[in-house]
Design an enzyme around this catalytic site. Structure first.
Site, mmCIF file in Angstrom:
data_model
loop_
_atom_site.group_PDB
_atom_site.id
_atom_site.type_symbol
_atom_site.label_atom_id
_atom_site.label_comp_id
_atom_site.label_asym_id
_atom_site.label_seq_id
_atom_site.Cartn_x
_atom_site.Cartn_y
_atom_site.Cartn_z
ATOM 1 C CB SER A 69 45.399 34.842 48.651
ATOM 2 O OG SER A 69 45.884 36.059 48.118
ATOM 3 C CE1 TYR A 92 41.045 37.366 50.456
ATOM 4 C CE2 TYR A 92 43.253 38.142 49.919
ATOM 5 C CZ TYR A 92 42.158 37.340 49.639
ATOM 6 O OH TYR A 92 42.191 36.513 48.543
HETATM 7 P P1 NAP Z 1 34.737 36.074 42.664
HETATM 8 O O1 NAP Z 1 34.631 36.126 41.183
HETATM 9 O O2 NAP Z 1 34.201 37.212 43.475
HETATM 10 O O3 NAP Z 1 34.111 34.689 43.159
HETATM 11 C C1 NAP Z 1 33.866 34.429 44.517
HETATM 12 C C2 NAP Z 1 32.904 33.269 44.645
HETATM 13 O O4 NAP Z 1 32.749 32.944 46.029
HETATM 14 C C3 NAP Z 1 31.521 33.605 44.119
HETATM 15 O O5 NAP Z 1 30.975 32.465 43.496
HETATM 16 C C4 NAP Z 1 30.753 33.939 45.394
HETATM 17 O O6 NAP Z 1 29.353 33.700 45.304
HETATM 18 C C5 NAP Z 1 31.368 32.927 46.338
HETATM 19 N N1 NAP Z 1 31.117 33.272 47.742
HETATM 20 C C6 NAP Z 1 31.487 34.382 48.406
HETATM 21 N N2 NAP Z 1 31.063 34.333 49.679
HETATM 22 C C7 NAP Z 1 30.410 33.163 49.822
HETATM 23 C C8 NAP Z 1 29.739 32.519 50.895
HETATM 24 N N3 NAP Z 1 29.608 33.106 52.109
HETATM 25 N N4 NAP Z 1 29.171 31.301 50.691
HETATM 26 C C9 NAP Z 1 29.256 30.711 49.480
HETATM 27 N N5 NAP Z 1 29.863 31.255 48.426
HETATM 28 C C10 NAP Z 1 30.438 32.476 48.593
HETATM 29 O O7 NAP Z 1 36.279 36.026 43.092
HETATM 30 P P2 NAP Z 1 37.435 34.921 42.905
HETATM 31 O O8 NAP Z 1 38.685 35.693 42.741
HETATM 32 O O9 NAP Z 1 37.076 33.910 41.888
HETATM 33 O O10 NAP Z 1 37.458 34.290 44.368
HETATM 34 C C11 NAP Z 1 37.607 32.912 44.589
HETATM 35 C C12 NAP Z 1 38.686 32.684 45.639
HETATM 36 O O11 NAP Z 1 39.941 33.093 45.116
HETATM 37 C C13 NAP Z 1 38.479 33.478 46.930
HETATM 38 O O12 NAP Z 1 38.749 32.633 48.030
HETATM 39 C C14 NAP Z 1 39.520 34.583 46.817
HETATM 40 O O13 NAP Z 1 39.902 35.090 48.071
HETATM 41 C C15 NAP Z 1 40.625 33.845 46.105
HETATM 42 N N6 NAP Z 1 41.663 34.649 45.457
HETATM 43 C C16 NAP Z 1 41.380 35.520 44.452
HETATM 44 C C17 NAP Z 1 42.407 36.234 43.843
HETATM 45 C C18 NAP Z 1 42.162 37.159 42.686
HETATM 46 O O14 NAP Z 1 43.030 37.948 42.345
HETATM 47 N N7 NAP Z 1 41.037 37.087 42.020
HETATM 48 C C19 NAP Z 1 43.716 36.070 44.275
HETATM 49 C C20 NAP Z 1 43.982 35.196 45.313
HETATM 50 C C21 NAP Z 1 42.945 34.481 45.889
HETATM 51 P P3 NAP Z 1 28.286 34.887 44.934
HETATM 52 O O15 NAP Z 1 28.267 35.001 43.443
HETATM 53 O O16 NAP Z 1 27.009 34.412 45.512
HETATM 54 O O17 NAP Z 1 28.788 36.150 45.589
#
Ligand code: NAP
Length: 277
Positions: A136, A149
């Site tokens: 991130s 985080y």
């Molecule tokens: P998201 O739509 O909430 O997706 C998160 C994914 O991770 C979902 O498929 C969720 O599964 C899965 N997950 C969460 N906890 C888990 C666990 N214990 N075991 C297995 N799977 C798990 O959000 P996203 O933004 O795409 O997040 C993906 C990554 O991007 C994360 O690492 C996040 O920190 C990072 N990120 C996001 C942003 C942003 O602005 N969106 C920015 C920087 C970094 P479920 O459906 O089962 O919950």
């Protein structure tokens, strides 16, 4: 497109993981995606004959080795691991229990490392592989209310960079991908928010929490474009060790690095005063 590859992506139910899986399938890659529910596995596999779902919580550390070995044996050798599964904890440090710090690191750090440790023996034996860790901009910059985080993402940035140096002789690349704010479920259903308990922090934190809630779903970044950027890194002959995604990440990280350089310079005399004779 370059040659077709097999990607293992954690967390393909929504957000970046789903977008990357869809774009990778569209250009001819095979994708094994992890989800946490049987229903989500069925839904993911309905996308394409090249989509293979596996049910796995990345904190089920004892199960990870078996799942990876089974994928290697029954689907295909894993060319690319994408550690995407993760979530954001939001809460003032003094208000947030240590159990929430442990959970944040279990998912965002220990889960990712356990996945890397499981694929590395296979990649090392083949002298080929690529690991992408979704960190991130919070792995470079910080703000009040997301200390746990940011800590987890700084940790994953550092681990990624050091691991890259260890496995480079085996033709394995490690890329830490640091997105800015993107339209995913991150600040919505996935975020864990510690309830407020100390009024002293209201002025510094309440506006941040409110702004994040209001912005959820309207963030600048498009996950489909992030997916295309990640595919470019996967196709590259020399993948980067660090890749920022989004103009917000670019501006904020540059400002941070230049402020850091200013502070290093301001304290340089003190810094060098500690060397021995
Ligand atoms: P998201 O739509 O909430 O997706 C998160 C994914 O991770 C979902 O498929 C969720 O599964 C899965 N997950 C969460 N906890 C888990 C666990 N214990 N075991 C297995 N799977 C798990 O959000 P996203 O933004 O795409 O997040 C993906 C990554 O991007 C994360 O690492 C996040 O920190 C990072 N990120 C996001 C942003 C942003 O602005 N969106 C920015 C920087 C970094 P479920 O459906 O089962 O919950």
């Amino acid at each position: 497109m370059a040659s077709s590859k097999t990607l293992l992506i954690t967390g393909v139910s929504s957000g970046f993981g789903r977008a990357l899986a869809e774009q990778a399938l569209a250009v001819g890659h095979r994708v094994v995606g992890t989800v946490r529910k049987a229903e989500a596995k069925r839904e993911f596999e309905s996308l394409s004959a090249a989509a293979f779902g596996r049910v796995l919580d990345v904190t089920d550390f004892d199960a990870i080795g078996g799942v990876v070995a089974e994928i290697e044996a029954s689907v295909a050798p894993i060319d690319v691991l994408v550690n995407n599964a993760g979530y954001g904890h939001e809460g003032i440090l003094e208000e947030s229990p240590l159990s929430e710090l442990r959970r944040q690191f279990d998912v965002n750090v220990f889960g990712a490392v356990a996945m890397m440790k499981a694929v590395l023996p296979f990649m090392r034996a083949r002298r080929r592989g690529h690991i992408l860790n979704i960190t991130s901009m919070g792995g470079y910059i910080t703000m009040p209310g997301i200390a746990y985080y940011c800590g987890s993402k700084f940790a994953l940035e550092g681990i990624s960079e050091a691991l890259g140096k260890e496995v480079q002789p085996f033709n394995i690349s490690v890329t830490a991908v640091a997105p800015g704010s993107f339209r995913t479920d991150w600040a919505g259903r996935s975020m864990v928010r510690t309830p407020r308990s100390i009024a002293d922090y209201d002025p510094i934190f309440e506006p941040v929490r409110k702004a994040r809630q209001e912005k959820s779903g309207k963030q600048l970044g498009d996950p489909r474009k992030a997916a295309r950027a990640m595919l470019a890194a996967i196709d590259a002959d020399s993948p980067p060790a660090h890749l920022l995604l989004g103009s917000d990440a670019l501006g904020l990280v540059r400002t941070k690095l230049s402020a850091l350089e200013d502070e290093i310079r301001a304290w340089e005399a003190v810094t060098v005063s500690t060397d021995g004779e």
